[in-house]
Enzyme design. Structure first.
Site, PDB file in Angstrom:
ATOM      1  CB  THR A   1      -0.902   0.014   1.251  1.00  0.00           C
ATOM      2  OG1 THR A   1      -1.588  -1.230   1.324  1.00  0.00           O
ATOM      3  CG2 THR A   1      -1.900   1.153   1.185  1.00  0.00           C
TER       4      THR A   1
ATOM      5  CE  LYS B   1       1.952   2.111   4.820  1.00  0.00           C
ATOM      6  NZ  LYS B   1       1.370   1.208   3.835  1.00  0.00           N
TER       7      LYS B   1
ATOM      8  CE  LYS C   1      -4.702  -1.665   1.271  1.00  0.00           C
ATOM      9  NZ  LYS C   1      -5.412  -2.581   2.135  1.00  0.00           N
TER      10      LYS C   1
HETATM   11  N1  LIG Z   1      -0.783  -6.477   7.638  1.00  0.00           N
HETATM   12  C1  LIG Z   1      -1.931  -6.198   7.054  1.00  0.00           C
HETATM   13  O1  LIG Z   1      -3.015  -6.473   7.595  1.00  0.00           O
HETATM   14  C2  LIG Z   1      -1.967  -5.543   5.685  1.00  0.00           C
HETATM   15  C3  LIG Z   1      -3.159  -5.620   4.946  1.00  0.00           C
HETATM   16  C4  LIG Z   1      -3.208  -5.046   3.673  1.00  0.00           C
HETATM   17  C5  LIG Z   1      -2.098  -4.365   3.181  1.00  0.00           C
HETATM   18  N2  LIG Z   1      -0.958  -4.279   3.932  1.00  0.00           N
HETATM   19  C6  LIG Z   1       0.203  -3.569   3.360  1.00  0.00           C
HETATM   20  O2  LIG Z   1       1.171  -4.558   3.029  1.00  0.00           O
HETATM   21  C7  LIG Z   1       2.495  -4.017   3.202  1.00  0.00           C
HETATM   22  C8  LIG Z   1       3.274  -4.909   4.171  1.00  0.00           C
HETATM   23  O3  LIG Z   1       2.595  -4.901   5.422  1.00  0.00           O
HETATM   24  P1  LIG Z   1       3.018  -5.895   6.613  1.00  0.00           P
HETATM   25  O4  LIG Z   1       1.937  -5.816   7.616  1.00  0.00           O
HETATM   26  O5  LIG Z   1       3.448  -7.193   6.064  1.00  0.00           O
HETATM   27  O6  LIG Z   1       4.287  -5.075   7.184  1.00  0.00           O
HETATM   28  P2  LIG Z   1       5.516  -5.593   8.068  1.00  0.00           P
HETATM   29  O7  LIG Z   1       5.195  -6.857   8.751  1.00  0.00           O
HETATM   30  O8  LIG Z   1       5.937  -4.401   8.881  1.00  0.00           O
HETATM   31  O9  LIG Z   1       6.642  -5.891   6.964  1.00  0.00           O
HETATM   32  C9  LIG Z   1       7.231  -4.850   6.262  1.00  0.00           C
HETATM   33  C10 LIG Z   1       8.185  -5.419   5.210  1.00  0.00           C
HETATM   34  O10 LIG Z   1       8.813  -4.307   4.526  1.00  0.00           O
HETATM   35  C11 LIG Z   1      10.233  -4.436   4.648  1.00  0.00           C
HETATM   36  N3  LIG Z   1      10.852  -3.105   4.716  1.00  0.00           N
HETATM   37  C12 LIG Z   1      10.497  -2.087   5.552  1.00  0.00           C
HETATM   38  N4  LIG Z   1      11.276  -1.003   5.311  1.00  0.00           N
HETATM   39  C13 LIG Z   1      12.149  -1.367   4.319  1.00  0.00           C
HETATM   40  C14 LIG Z   1      13.177  -0.683   3.622  1.00  0.00           C
HETATM   41  N5  LIG Z   1      13.485   0.601   3.890  1.00  0.00           N
HETATM   42  N6  LIG Z   1      13.861  -1.357   2.656  1.00  0.00           N
HETATM   43  C15 LIG Z   1      13.544  -2.649   2.366  1.00  0.00           C
HETATM   44  N7  LIG Z   1      12.557  -3.349   2.979  1.00  0.00           N
HETATM   45  C16 LIG Z   1      11.866  -2.704   3.948  1.00  0.00           C
HETATM   46  C17 LIG Z   1      10.424  -5.217   5.926  1.00  0.00           C
HETATM   47  O11 LIG Z   1      11.729  -5.743   5.968  1.00  0.00           O
HETATM   48  P3  LIG Z   1      12.389  -6.126   7.392  1.00  0.00           P
HETATM   49  O12 LIG Z   1      11.892  -7.507   7.705  1.00  0.00           O
HETATM   50  O13 LIG Z   1      13.842  -6.038   7.129  1.00  0.00           O
HETATM   51  O14 LIG Z   1      11.927  -5.089   8.396  1.00  0.00           O
HETATM   52  C18 LIG Z   1       9.311  -6.265   5.788  1.00  0.00           C
HETATM   53  O15 LIG Z   1       9.662  -7.245   4.854  1.00  0.00           O
HETATM   54  C19 LIG Z   1       2.292  -2.570   3.672  1.00  0.00           C
HETATM   55  O16 LIG Z   1       2.333  -1.694   2.587  1.00  0.00           O
HETATM   56  C20 LIG Z   1       0.903  -2.598   4.300  1.00  0.00           C
HETATM   57  O17 LIG Z   1       0.300  -1.320   4.308  1.00  0.00           O
HETATM   58  C21 LIG Z   1      -0.860  -4.870   5.158  1.00  0.00           C
END
Ligand SMILES: NC(=O)c1ccc[n+]([C@@H]2O[C@H](COP(=O)([O-])OP(=O)(O)OC[C@H]3O[C@@H](n4cnc5c(N)ncnc54)[C@H](OP(=O)(O)O)[C@@H]3O)[C@@H](O)[C@H]2O)c1
Length: 293
Positions: A97, A243, A174
């Site tokens: 997102t 965010k 989204k």
């Molecule tokens: N969780 C939900 O319910 C959900 C639902 C719909 C959409 N989303 C979207 O899906 C995406 C991922 O969400 P998530 O919940 O899986 O987040 P998360 O658990 O915080 O994971 C974030 C990911 O991004 C990587 N990352 C963060 N900063 C980075 C950087 N500067 N360079 C390279 N990699 C980086 C992290 O790597 P590290 O492991 O090294 O930190 C990790 O792989 C987001 O955009 C979120 O808005 C999430």
């Protein structure tokens, strides 16, 4: 038939179940995550790459699911970014997102290299992903969309909504969904507080709304979470929720569209973040709204 040799960048909360489904479906996966230890559950089933560029050299289709604009920019165009590894004709499917502005910029960068960027953000939390019940908004090149659709299905997508050829449109859609969700969370917390302040059972009220006018997953799931204050462990972190609301505000400002509700929610999320709740579920701000913090 789907290309079974693909790359996946990111191994966060939402990416993990998707990677698991792809492995179960027999894909030959090339994986990269900034923190490599998060890939250890997959180390004996997939190829772990040292950089996004190295991953890009191995495959024609790469999915990425990372936190935000900065992360997507970093894995795409940063030092050793995926775009420096992908061959012309390569497809990068961004499932994060992120802002439409970021997608527009990266779309151009991909075109300059003869590659394709699809935007395909996800609706659904990690639990839905585990249950193969996510939905995807997708936009970008038609042929590339057809090529990746079977892979979305194998990841666990139930419904796929096609927003046309401009990849920024899927990102805006989204953001619209997350704005609606955040508004539902805010409104429920305010209504629960009103009901509770009159000595009325919030449980009866919850049962009424979620079995009548608001009998849908957003109200049922988040209503339960708010009443139980079940903010940990987070499925979607408050840090990322703020965010998204900021992205809504930015996207709205760029079109001169007023979104006053977004400002109220952003303030509540910011206050919750200042309390150190960034890693709790994004609905944790409702503890403030309900006067329970
Ligand atoms: N969780 C939900 O319910 C959900 C639902 C719909 C959409 N989303 C979207 O899906 C995406 C991922 O969400 P998530 O919940 O899986 O987040 P998360 O658990 O915080 O994971 C974030 C990911 O991004 C990587 N990352 C963060 N900063 C980075 C950087 N500067 N360079 C390279 N990699 C980086 C992290 O790597 P590290 O492991 O090294 O930190 C990790 O792989 C987001 O955009 C979120 O808005 C999430």
């Amino acid at each position: 038939m789907a290309d079974k040799r693909i790359g996946f960048i990111g191994a966060g909360n939402l990416a993990q179940p998707l990677i698991t489904h792809l492995l179960e479906a027999g894909y030959e996966l090339f994986l990269y995550n900034r923190t490599s230890s998060r890939l250890s559950p997959f180390a004996d089933k997939a190829q772990i790459c040292a950089s996004p560029a190295e991953l890009g050299k191995q495959v024609n289709i790469v999915f990425s699911l990372v936190a935000d604009d900065a992360a997507l920019q970093n894995i795409t165009e940063g030092l050793q970014g995926v775009l420096s590894g992908l061959q012309p004709g390569g497809i990068h499917v961004s499932m994060s997102t992120v802002s439409p502005a970021c997608i527009a910029r990266l779309h151009q960068a991909h075109q300059q290299k003869g590659c394709i960027l699809l935007s395909a953000p996800i609706m659904g939390r990690p639990e839905a992903a585990r249950n193969r019940a996510i939905h995807i908004c997708v936009a970008g090149d038609e042929t590339a969309k057809q090529q990746v659709e079977p892979i979305f299905r194998d990841m666990g997508a139930r419904q796929i909504f096609d927003y046309g050829a401009d990849p920024t449109h899927a990102s805006v859609a989204k953001l619209g969904i997350n704005f609606l969700l955040a508004s539902a969370i805010e409104a429920m917390a305010e209504a629960f507080r009103l009901v509770e302040s009159n000595g009325i059972s919030t449980e009866t009220f919850y049962r009424m709304i979620t079995s009548t006018l608001f009998s849908c997953p957003a109200y049922q799931g988040y209503g339960r979470l708010i009443l139980d204050q079940g903010y940990e462990p987070a499925q979607f972190s408050l840090r990322l929720g703020l965010k998204d609301i900021r992205l809504v505000q930015e996207a709205a400002a760029s079109q001169q569209v007023p979104v006053p509700l977004a400002e109220i929610i952003a303030q509540h999320l910011k206050q919750a973040l200042e309390k150190g709740w960034g890693e709790k579920d994004w609905s944790a701000f409702t503890a403030l709204v309900m006067g329970k913090a």
